[in-house]
Design an enzyme around this catalytic site. Structure first.
Site, mmCIF file in Angstrom:
data_model
loop_
_atom_site.group_PDB
_atom_site.id
_atom_site.type_symbol
_atom_site.label_atom_id
_atom_site.label_comp_id
_atom_site.label_asym_id
_atom_site.label_seq_id
_atom_site.Cartn_x
_atom_site.Cartn_y
_atom_site.Cartn_z
ATOM 1 N N SER A 124 -36.358 61.571 -18.728
ATOM 2 C CA SER A 124 -37.412 60.682 -18.255
ATOM 3 C C SER A 124 -37.704 59.632 -19.344
ATOM 4 C CB SER A 124 -38.658 61.500 -17.880
ATOM 5 O OG SER A 124 -39.566 60.723 -17.143
ATOM 6 N N GLU A 221 -30.720 58.293 -13.097
ATOM 7 C CA GLU A 221 -31.633 58.918 -12.150
ATOM 8 C C GLU A 221 -32.986 58.255 -12.345
ATOM 9 O OE1 GLU A 221 -34.379 61.201 -13.025
ATOM 10 O OE2 GLU A 221 -34.127 60.602 -15.104
ATOM 11 N N HIS A 286 -35.150 64.233 -12.247
ATOM 12 C CA HIS A 286 -36.472 64.690 -11.847
ATOM 13 C C HIS A 286 -36.479 65.590 -10.617
ATOM 14 C CE1 HIS A 286 -37.542 61.282 -14.453
ATOM 15 N NE2 HIS A 286 -38.743 61.815 -14.548
#
Length: 320
Positions: A124, A221, A286
């Site tokens: 992230s 992602e 995620h």
């Protein structure tokens, strides 16, 4: 500030694998960390036989900006101290969120390079730090789950894949869930890099950011980005030249980005024009299961045209 050539053309220095008794540090480079989740995550590390120590400011909160785990200088100091402590063999991020961009330039990269490679785990917002460790230090890292997040705490396949990568990396050379499929067929080889695609786009054009991707195999992602925003993110990377020469793209999860039937055409439109293999739904990021992807190591991406199994296979174990 000394920078490496901002491209992933060659494999990076790998850290040593962990073993029972390895001392590991937990840091919070980005958002605030819930104390109960931190305690639970640290307990899992202990169950693995590791010796975890929590950095001083992990449970801190910024006095005015409640989206940050304390002051930028404190978060940077925790990461630097952990990396430069010769007794620490790995650094685990407690969570992502936001904040790595604010502190990455405060780190002493000369001292970090001198300390040598260590295991570094997160994803992230931590993407900013993965890029910095690659480009400013020349170190391979692990795009893997943060220890105070629900995915790590609740999903057994997520935990087991990280544990195997840390202790027995030769057992997890082929990466990806069985649901992975071909978006653009072909076969590509390169050195893995990437992470959260919005963070890669935000990093483009900054001091030390990538100016091309020759020799690179990109893994991307994201979460919470609607299809039109994802279009803009990919377009920024294309226009900036940051994807020039990329060999192939492995796509992970797109949680909370809208219905996947709206996401898929965006990926096909923006990435398909590159004329390189693209695999979708490999199972990192995620999503409910988050596999660990080693960054900075050579890998092969297979995207069969006939509906066969799609795979991402690393040429060398993530850790030596």
């Amino acid at each position: 500030m000394t920078l490496r050539d901002p491209a992933p053309a060659t494999a990076l220095a790998r850290p040593a694998r962990l073993r029972p008794g390895s001392r590991v540090a937990v840091v919070a480079p980005s958002g605030p960390v819930p104390a109960d989740r931190l305690e639970e995550g640290v307990a899992i590390l202990r169950d693995w036989g590791l010796d975890p120590v929590v950095a001083p400011h992990v449970l801190s909160a910024h006095p005015e900006l409640d989206h940050l785990a304390g002051a930028d200088e404190d978060r940077a100091a925790d990461l630097r101290a952990a990396w430069c402590d010769p007794s620490v063999e790995a650094v685990f991020c407690a969570r992502g969120g936001y904040g790595a961009h604010r502190m990455v330039d405060l780190l002493d990269w000369a001292a970090i390079r001198a300390a040598g490679p260590k295991v570094f785990v997160g994803y992230s917002d931590i993407t900013v730090l993965h890029e910095a460790f690659a480009l400013r230090a020349g170190f391979a890292t692990l795009h893997g789950p943060m220890i105070a997040t629900e995915t790590f705490l609740k999903d057994e396949p997520t935990r087991e894949h990280l544990r195997a990568t840390l202790f027995e990396p030769e057992t997890v050379l082929t990466l990806g869930l069985d649901r992975a499929r071909t978006l653009v067929p072909g076969r590509a080889e390169g050195v893995l890099y990437g992470g959260c695609v919005s963070l890669l786009a935000a990093d483009a054009g900054t001091p030390g950011g990538r100016t091309h991707a020759r020799g690179g195999l990109l893994a991307i992602e994201d979460t919470g980005e609607e299809p039109y925003r994802l279009d803009g993110i990919l377009t920024r990377l294309l226009r900036s030249g940051a994807l020039t020469g990329v060999a192939g793209v492995a796509c992970g999860s797109w949680q909370l980005c809208g219905p996947y039937e709206k996401i898929r055409p965006v990926l096909a439109d923006r990435l398909g024009a590159l004329g390189i293999p693209v695999v979708e739904e490999l199972g990192f990021g995620h999503g409910p299961t988050s596999l660990t992807i080693p960054l900075g190591v050579p890998a092969v991406l297979d995207a069969p045209a006939d509906g066969g199994r799609c795979t991402l296979t690393v040429r060398t174990p993530a850790l030596r």
